[in-house]
Design a protein around this motif. Structure first.
Motif, PDB file in Angstrom:
ATOM      1  N   ASP A  39     -51.362 -46.312  20.314  1.00 23.02           N
ATOM      2  CA  ASP A  39     -52.709 -45.996  19.699  1.00 23.02           C
ATOM      3  C   ASP A  39     -52.832 -46.649  18.397  1.00 23.02           C
ATOM      4  OD1 ASP A  39     -51.165 -44.490  18.148  1.00 23.02           O
ATOM      5  OD2 ASP A  39     -51.862 -42.279  18.928  1.00 23.02           O
ATOM      6  N   THR A  67     -57.057 -42.515  20.407  1.00 27.21           N
ATOM      7  CA  THR A  67     -56.469 -41.292  19.860  1.00 27.21           C
ATOM      8  C   THR A  67     -57.393 -40.795  18.748  1.00 27.21           C
ATOM      9  OG1 THR A  67     -54.080 -41.663  20.457  1.00 27.21           O
ATOM     10  CG2 THR A  67     -54.747 -40.053  18.514  1.00 27.21           C
ATOM     11  N   ARG A  68     -57.531 -41.741  17.754  1.00 28.58           N
ATOM     12  CA  ARG A  68     -58.331 -41.503  16.365  1.00 28.58           C
ATOM     13  C   ARG A  68     -59.765 -40.767  17.012  1.00 28.58           C
ATOM     14  NH1 ARG A  68     -58.613 -44.747  11.583  1.00 28.58           N
ATOM     15  NH2 ARG A  68     -58.923 -42.729  10.408  1.00 28.58           N
ATOM     16  N   GLU A 108     -59.795 -37.476  17.982  1.00 23.29           N
ATOM     17  CA  GLU A 108     -59.571 -36.481  16.992  1.00 23.29           C
ATOM     18  C   GLU A 108     -60.749 -36.297  16.211  1.00 23.29           C
ATOM     19  OE1 GLU A 108     -54.638 -37.252  16.511  1.00 23.29           O
ATOM     20  OE2 GLU A 108     -56.095 -38.116  15.142  1.00 23.29           O
ATOM     21  N   SER A 109     -61.730 -37.411  16.210  1.00 15.15           N
ATOM     22  CA  SER A 109     -62.822 -37.308  15.327  1.00 15.15           C
ATOM     23  C   SER A 109     -63.734 -36.327  15.911  1.00 15.15           C
ATOM     24  CB  SER A 109     -63.249 -38.809  15.073  1.00 15.15           C
ATOM     25  OG  SER A 109     -63.835 -39.049  16.193  1.00 15.15           O
TER      26      SER A 109
END
Length: 299
Positions: free
Chosen positions: A128, A276-277, A280-281
């Motif tokens: 990621d 991933t980010r 997560e956002s």
């Protein structure tokens, strides 16, 4: 997001065209950067090779989006074309980042293209945004590409890097070349088929770009790929199911290398990249799986 003025470089490409359509449909004012004398009020001239942009056209922009760059798989990778790939990205980003930094009122966000090529060949290892760059030509280009945005970052402009995977669209981009082959019953796995492809639907890619533009707390790199990358063999099988065609024509790796030269490493290399980010956002994929992605593209 209230109506905004947004500048887009690379507006005539696959992703840029879809992004401009989405923005204008929602009432945003889009300024398109063009490499010629402007012919319309919504066009601004720029020339990344000369590191020139008519900065006056960026005044009042809330966001500047840079999606420009020569096609990775458009030609064999001669030394000359590799320079074109690099320069079209690095010089273009430098030009816009410096122009953004020099504005009296800079935009709220500078969204710059990048690619999952940043990670190189990851084999079966999932990566990621926390992973370091890989080795080789494309990772080195991606590193320079992102570093070229430094002037905007240093000026305090929120800067985001969209590390794009393989965008699934029936027309345009790399996938646009696959659909006709598979529809003709000539599709099949490439090499041994075990290499991972990190894909994303065009719809989700545009939605993710807009999410990154609108979300004031987001900066840095974001992988724009579907949640579960699949192997080339798995994607080949899904193409056959969705298009109701046989997938018998496997292309051996030596043949790909003979036909494509160094570019073949992009087809045979494995990139198991996770968003991933982005997840997560709070971003939600409309088409997280390969079959719904392919159906959306071929509809």
């Amino acid at each position: 997001m209230e109506a905004s003025r947004i500048a887009v470089a690379g507006a005539s490409g696959l992703i840029g065209t879809a992004l401009v359509r989405s923005l204008t449909a929602d009432g945003h004012e889009v300024v398109r950067l063009v490499r010629r004398t402007p012919r319309a009020d919504d066009e601004v001239e720029w020339d990344p090779a000369r590191q020139y942009v008519d900065a006056g056209g960026l005044i009042g922009c809330d966001a500047v989006v840079n999606l420009a760059g020569a096609g990775i798989a458009d030609h064999r990778w001669t030394d000359e074309y590799k320079r074109t790939i690099r320069d079209s990205r690095v010089l273009g980003t430098t030009t816009l980042a410096e122009a953004v930094a020099a504005l009296d009122r800079p935009p709220r966000v500078f969204l710059n293209g990048s690619a999952v090529g940043f990670y190189g060949d990851t084999g079966e290892r999932a990566v990621d945004e926390s992973a370091p760059p890989g080795g080789g030509f494309l990772p080195s280009v991606c590193v320079e590409w992102e570093e070229a945005a430094a002037p905007a970052q240093e000026a305090g402009v929120r800067t985001v890097f969209a590390r794009t995977g393989l965008v699934v669209a029936a027309k345009g981009g790399a996938w646009g070349r696959l659909f006709p082959l598979f529809k003709a019953g000539l599709g099949g796995r490439m090499g041994d088929g075990r290499q991972y492809w990190s894909y994303i639907s065009l719809h989700d890619h545009v939605a993710a770009l807009r999410h990154l533009i609108d979300s004031e707390s987001l900066s840095g790199p974001f992988n724009l790929t579907a949640p579960e990358p699949l192997t080339n063999a798995e994607i080949t099988a899904a193409m056959g199911r969705v298009l109701h065609r046989p997938t018998l024509f496997a292309v051996p790796a030596p043949v790909l290398r003979a036909v494509l030269g160094e570019t073949a490493q992009e087809v045979l290399g494995s990139q198991r990249v996770l968003p991933t980010r982005l997840l997560e956002s709070g971003f939600t994929f409309a088409f997280p799986g390969i079959e719904e992605t392919l159906r959306a593209a071929s509809a």
